[in-house]
Motif scaffolding. Structure first.
Motif, short mmCIF file in Angstrom:
data_model
loop_
_atom_site.label_atom_id
_atom_site.label_comp_id
_atom_site.label_asym_id
_atom_site.label_seq_id
_atom_site.Cartn_x
_atom_site.Cartn_y
_atom_site.Cartn_z
N VAL A 6 0.99 -1.23 0.07
CA VAL A 6 0.16 0.05 0.05
C VAL A 6 0.97 1.21 0.05
CG1 VAL A 6 -1.77 1.20 1.17
CG2 VAL A 6 -1.76 -1.20 1.25
N ALA A 7 0.45 2.24 -0.86
CA ALA A 7 1.36 3.56 -0.78
C ALA A 7 0.12 4.63 -0.41
CB ALA A 7 1.75 3.94 -2.22
N ALA A 8 0.67 5.54 0.50
CA ALA A 8 0.01 6.55 1.04
C ALA A 8 0.54 7.86 0.49
CB ALA A 8 -0.07 6.58 2.47
N ILE A 9 -0.06 8.53 -0.35
CA ILE A 9 0.31 10.13 -0.84
C ILE A 9 -0.30 11.27 -0.17
CG2 ILE A 9 0.75 11.36 -3.14
CD1 ILE A 9 0.31 8.64 -4.68
N THR A 10 0.83 11.99 0.63
CA THR A 10 0.16 13.21 1.16
C THR A 10 0.08 14.28 0.10
OG1 THR A 10 2.36 13.74 1.99
CG2 THR A 10 1.40 12.31 3.12
N PRO A 11 -0.26 15.67 0.51
CA PRO A 11 -0.32 16.57 -0.53
C PRO A 11 1.03 16.91 -1.18
CG PRO A 11 -1.65 17.16 1.40
CD PRO A 11 -1.12 15.75 1.88
N ILE A 12 0.91 17.19 -2.46
CA ILE A 12 1.96 17.27 -3.27
C ILE A 12 1.98 18.73 -3.92
CG2 ILE A 12 2.99 16.51 -5.52
CD1 ILE A 12 2.16 13.63 -5.07
N PHE A 13 3.07 19.32 -3.59
CA PHE A 13 3.10 20.92 -4.32
C PHE A 13 4.69 20.88 -4.92
CE2 PHE A 13 3.56 21.03 0.44
CZ PHE A 13 4.90 21.48 0.32
N LEU A 14 4.86 22.12 -5.40
CA LEU A 14 6.44 22.40 -6.06
C LEU A 14 7.32 22.33 -4.88
CD1 LEU A 14 7.59 23.05 -8.76
CD2 LEU A 14 7.43 25.45 -8.24
N GLU A 15 8.12 21.51 -4.83
CA GLU A 15 9.22 21.32 -4.12
C GLU A 15 10.76 20.91 -4.71
OE1 GLU A 15 9.22 18.37 -0.94
OE2 GLU A 15 8.21 17.02 -2.05
N HIS A 16 11.61 21.18 -3.94
CA HIS A 16 12.83 20.55 -4.66
C HIS A 16 13.05 20.93 -6.24
CE1 HIS A 16 14.16 19.07 -0.79
NE2 HIS A 16 12.87 18.41 -0.63
N ALA A 17 12.29 21.99 -6.59
CA ALA A 17 12.22 22.34 -8.10
C ALA A 17 13.77 21.97 -8.44
CB ALA A 17 11.77 23.62 -8.31
N GLY A 18 13.57 21.42 -9.84
CA GLY A 18 14.88 20.86 -10.67
C GLY A 18 15.69 19.72 -10.22
N VAL A 19 15.13 19.29 -8.98
CA VAL A 19 15.67 17.82 -8.30
C VAL A 19 14.78 17.06 -8.73
CG1 VAL A 19 16.70 16.78 -6.53
CG2 VAL A 19 17.16 19.27 -6.85
N LEU A 20 13.61 17.10 -8.17
CA LEU A 20 12.45 16.02 -8.30
C LEU A 20 11.66 16.29 -9.69
CD1 LEU A 20 11.07 15.79 -4.81
CD2 LEU A 20 12.80 14.26 -6.15
N GLY A 21 11.59 17.46 -9.98
CA GLY A 21 10.91 18.00 -11.32
C GLY A 21 10.78 19.43 -11.30
N ASP A 22 10.25 20.17 -12.29
CA ASP A 22 10.23 21.33 -12.61
C ASP A 22 8.89 21.87 -12.24
OD1 ASP A 22 12.91 21.90 -13.19
OD2 ASP A 22 12.38 21.32 -15.23
N THR A 23 7.59 20.89 -12.23
CA THR A 23 6.41 21.40 -12.24
C THR A 23 5.98 20.42 -10.93
OG1 THR A 23 5.51 19.84 -13.89
CG2 THR A 23 6.27 22.05 -14.58
N PRO A 24 4.83 20.71 -10.31
CA PRO A 24 4.03 19.79 -9.42
C PRO A 24 3.60 18.64 -10.24
CG PRO A 24 3.13 22.12 -9.02
CD PRO A 24 4.01 22.07 -10.24
N ALA A 25 3.41 18.64 -11.43
CA ALA A 25 2.90 17.30 -12.13
C ALA A 25 4.17 16.33 -12.22
CB ALA A 25 2.33 17.69 -13.41
N GLU A 26 5.45 16.94 -12.44
CA GLU A 26 6.59 16.14 -12.66
C GLU A 26 7.04 15.51 -11.38
OE1 GLU A 26 9.57 18.53 -14.43
OE2 GLU A 26 8.67 18.52 -16.45
N ILE A 27 6.69 16.31 -10.16
CA ILE A 27 7.04 15.77 -8.93
C ILE A 27 6.17 14.69 -8.64
CG2 ILE A 27 7.18 16.39 -6.45
CD1 ILE A 27 7.94 19.16 -7.38
N ALA A 28 4.85 14.87 -9.04
CA ALA A 28 3.75 13.92 -8.57
C ALA A 28 4.10 12.59 -9.32
CB ALA A 28 2.32 14.52 -8.86
N GLU A 29 4.70 12.57 -10.39
CA GLU A 29 5.20 11.45 -11.31
C GLU A 29 6.07 10.84 -10.65
OE1 GLU A 29 6.26 10.22 -15.86
OE2 GLU A 29 6.21 12.36 -15.38
#
Length: 408
Positions: free
Chosen positions: A159-182
């Motif tokens: 089971v995976a639990a996903i808490t709220p996702i927003f723009l964080e560590h830009a350029g590391v995890l992704g450049d948009t919230p969508a990329e970070i969510a992926e």
């Protein structure tokens, strides 16, 4: 040598530009024989509230009768807080023993060639090792950063639990919230059941068909106040999915009523003074505003705020939320945290050594302490807050039972 030295050894010796190596972590996990933990795994990812979700998920699983090992990141006061059995932090001797086992296996790997072993990843592996040693029947893992690129991905979750996702560590995890969510959703395997806190439309589109949670079927009085409520509810819902039908409501209420979350909208007296602190790991304007609203609801007014937000956090949003409140800004010495952004001219700026009980007491009787978990952990330590146990098992413990249908 301190008990946690081995966890930071390669990170402290890393070369400029060197990154952590998931392949090396996998090799180490194989050497430790923990790649197949033999128990069901619940993994928490997200941008905010992961520690809260992991704590509530663990408490709910313990209420179901399971012995639970929990790994969170970072620690609250010490690195012992990162690994717990049924809510209780490991001892110094246990941490030293885990470090010795990891150190021996790391020596057999030889020196790093394609990247270092990250501290959070090593604590994840140590947690899997401790779960086996302690006879745990479920493993709850909080991702340090990311999802598919984090060492928790070495343990495909049931089971995976996903808490709220927003723009964080830009350029590391992704450049948009969508990329970070992926990136974060990538922790899930083909057979993983996913539950998520409410997300923005942009993030929800990337997450795809997951189960969204609002209250987790838990009475509001048993969930934390503020922004942590959604994460806690998500953690409980994830635990319900893992435990199946074996989660009695009376024992769930009993255990959840004992949960404490130091550093997450928690209240603490400064020893020997008339000063009370609200300590919250708020890292953006929304979180700061919520914490201040809670403080004013209890106190009527706030005398002072002590804030620590490194460059990669939402300092601009925090400035707007703090308004004209007197603020002391704290810079930490950790080399991976940068504090170079300009501050409002009215703010005082100090180093971490200046944060003492005596200094906090001079700021007034009602002080809000806000910022990164490294900072809130430091303040919890300075005022001697208890972080040894986050919840208590039920008074009557049912026979241990592994959830049916798990990969155990």
């Amino acid at each position: 040598m301190r008990a946690d030295e081995v966890f930071f050894r390669e990170w402290e010796r890393r070369r400029p530009g060197e990154t952590r190596s998931l392949a090396r972590a996998r090799e180490l996990a194989g050497a430790l024989d923990v790649l197949s933990p033999g128990v069901p795994v619940l993994t928490v990812v997200g941008s905010k509230g992961k520690g809260t979700a992991a704590t509530y998920a663990s408490a709910a699983l313990v209420a179901s009768g399971l012995r639970v090992c929990t790994v969170t990141s970072p620690g609250l006061r010490t690195n012992r807080d990162r690994i717990r059995i049924d809510g209780q932090a490991v001892t110094e001797a246990e941490l030293a023993s885990l470090g010795a086992r990891l150190g021996g296996a790391m020596a057999e790997l030889g020196p790093p060639a394609d990247g270092y072993l990250s501290p959070s990843g090593l604590f994840t592996l140590a947690g899997a090792l401790h779960a086996r040693r302690a006879g745990a029947e479920a493993l709850v893992l909080e991702a340090g950063m990311g999802g598919r690129s984090d060492e928790v991905a070495l343990f495909p979750p049931d089971v995976a639990a996903i808490t709220p996702i927003f723009l964080e560590h830009a350029g590391v995890l992704g450049d948009t919230p969508a990329e970070i969510a992926e990136e974060k959703r990538g922790v899930a395997g083909p057979g993983t059941r996913i539950v998520s806190a409410p997300q923005t439309p942009e993030v929800a589109e990337v997450l795809g068909p997951v189960e969204y949670v609002r209250d987790g079927g838990v009475p509001a009085g048993l969930l934390p106040a503020g922004l942590g409520r959604a994460a806690a509810a998500t953690g409980v819902a994830a635990a319900r999915r893992l435990a199946g039908a074996g989660l009695p409501e009376d024992r769930l209420r009993e255990v959840l009523s004992t949960v404490v979350l130091p550093g997450r909208m928690s209240w603490h007296a400064v020893p020997g003074t008339a000063t009370t602190l609200l300590i919250d790991s708020a890292i953006d304007g929304t979180g700061v505003a919520a914490a201040l609203a809670a403080a004013r609801d209890r106190w009527g007014e706030v005398d002072h705020a002590v804030v620590c937000l490194p460059d990669h956090k939402d300092l601009d949003g925090a400035v707007r939320a703090l308004g004209d409140l007197p603020v002391t800004y704290v810079r930490l010495p950790q080399p991976h945290l940068r504090f170079t952004r300009p501050l409002p001219p009215a703010w005082d700026a100090v180093g971490s050594g200046a944060v003492t009980p005596e200094a906090l007491a001079t700021l007034g009787h009602r002080v809000a302490v806000l910022g990164t978990v490294y900072f809130t952990g430091l303040v919890l330590d300075r005022v001697g807050a208890s972080t040894e146990r986050l919840f208590r098992p039920p008074a009557t413990v049912p026979a241990s039972r592994r959830p049916s249908g798990s990969g155990a």
